[in-house]
Design a protein around this motif. Structure first.
Motif, PDB file in Angstrom:
ATOM      1  N   TYR A  23       0.842  -1.195   0.000  1.00 33.12           N
ATOM      2  CA  TYR A  23       0.000   0.000   0.000  1.00 33.12           C
ATOM      3  C   TYR A  23       0.881   1.251   0.000  1.00 33.12           C
ATOM      4  O   TYR A  23       1.826   1.344   0.796  1.00 33.12           O
ATOM      5  CB  TYR A  23      -0.909  -0.010   1.233  1.00 33.12           C
ATOM      6  N   ASP A 221       2.807  -0.818  -3.844  1.00 32.21           N
ATOM      7  CA  ASP A 221       1.803  -0.377  -4.816  1.00 32.21           C
ATOM      8  C   ASP A 221       1.443  -1.576  -5.680  1.00 32.21           C
ATOM      9  O   ASP A 221       2.056  -2.660  -5.565  1.00 32.21           O
ATOM     10  CB  ASP A 221       2.366   0.759  -5.693  1.00 32.21           C
ATOM     11  N   ARG A 237      -6.917  -2.487  -6.860  1.00 30.75           N
ATOM     12  CA  ARG A 237      -6.459  -1.981  -5.569  1.00 30.75           C
ATOM     13  C   ARG A 237      -7.410  -2.431  -4.458  1.00 30.75           C
ATOM     14  O   ARG A 237      -8.625  -2.370  -4.624  1.00 30.75           O
ATOM     15  CB  ARG A 237      -6.458  -0.461  -5.594  1.00 30.75           C
ATOM     16  N   TYR A 258      -8.278   3.666  -0.214  1.00 31.21           N
ATOM     17  CA  TYR A 258      -7.999   4.191  -1.552  1.00 31.21           C
ATOM     18  C   TYR A 258      -8.975   5.289  -1.960  1.00 31.21           C
ATOM     19  O   TYR A 258      -8.792   5.927  -2.993  1.00 31.21           O
ATOM     20  CB  TYR A 258      -8.023   3.069  -2.595  1.00 31.21           C
TER      21      TYR A 258
END
Ligand SMILES: [Zn+2]
Length: 260
Positions: A23, A221, A237, A258
């Motif tokens: 993340y 990521d 995500r 997110y």
């Protein structure tokens, strides 16, 4: 968009699974989340993990392995990008496996002042004496078709790993390039040497551009491919946390980290 521009599930004789996507962020009041990427490579007679995460991910990591029919004991190789706690601590879950880390990175980690850095000092001390430790170095073929490259900056002995394929490569960058913002800005949020990081970003971009369809798997990521030289995410995500904000344990609130 073509099929060659997606995250491949098979490459260079390996089945590839990103067990955990890192993340790209930290908590405002509680510091680093330590949510880092964990990748699984199965092939050539090996079951290998690139980075293994920290305490919080232990149960999830075991469950993700079980979902693929694997127990921790089945893992033959743990390959660490660098010594930081959020990538390295769970080597103890796979202590029977070959544990590979740049020898220079490990030597540096042993000099970290206690309590002042993200190095898990005692885990690195134990690893330095561990019987299955493999002290690797840049340019070494760590597994068949998986080559280490020097990537100093975030830490002095950080390695990135390139799974070399005929049509495309998969580049595991760890924290040498943690997220999309770092890749585009060519700036590292945490670096011990701005000059070294600049050279490392150059190196990563040249590896990424080397073949069309090359995939970059960052440390914090989602994986990305290049479309017209711009990074594009592949995959979904998910950064949801669940919290007890009510009066009972049954009532929980889900918060998607997110949503901006
Ligand atoms: Zn790190």
């Amino acid at each position: 968009m073509t099929a060659s521009h997606e995250m491949p599930s098979i490459a260079s004789g390996y089945m590839i699974d990103i067990l955990v996507h890192g993340y790209p962020g930290r908590s405002v009041c509680h510091g680093s989340l330590g949510w880092s990427t964990i990748a699984l490579l199965r092939g050539h007679g090996r079951v290998a993990l690139i980075d293994v995460g920290a305490f919080g991910v232990r149960n999830i990591l075991i469950k993700k392995l079980q979902a693929l029919g694997l127990q921790p004991e089945d893992v033959t190789d743990v390959i660490l990008t660098h010594s930081h706690y959020d990538h390295a601590i769970n080597w103890t879950l796979f202590s029977h496996a070959n544990i590979s880390i740049n020898g220079d990175e490990l030597d540096w980690a042993l000099t970290a002042p206690w309590g002042r850095t993200p190095v898990p000092e005692l885990y690195m001390e134990a690893l330095a004496k561990w019987v299955t430790l493999q002290r690797i170095q840049p340019q070494q073929e760590v597994l068949p078709q998986l080559r280490a490259h020097a990537a100093p900056g975030h830490t002095p002995g950080h390695l990135i790993f390139v799974l070399e394929g005929q049509d495309r490569d998969i580049i595991f960058t760890g924290d040498a390039a943690k997220n999309r913002a770092e890749l585009l800005s060519l700036t590292a949020d945490m670096s011990l040497s701005v000059g070294d990081s600049a050279g490392t970003f150059d190196h990563i971009w040249s590896l990424w551009r080397h073949k069309p369809g090359n995939v970059l798997v960052p440390g914090h990521d989602l994986p990305m491919v290049l479309d017209a030289d711009m990074p594009r995410y592949v995959g979904e995500r998910d950064g949801t946390i669940t919290a007890w904000l009510g009066d009972t344990l049954e009532k929980t609130t889900e918060i998607n980290l997110y949503v901006t």
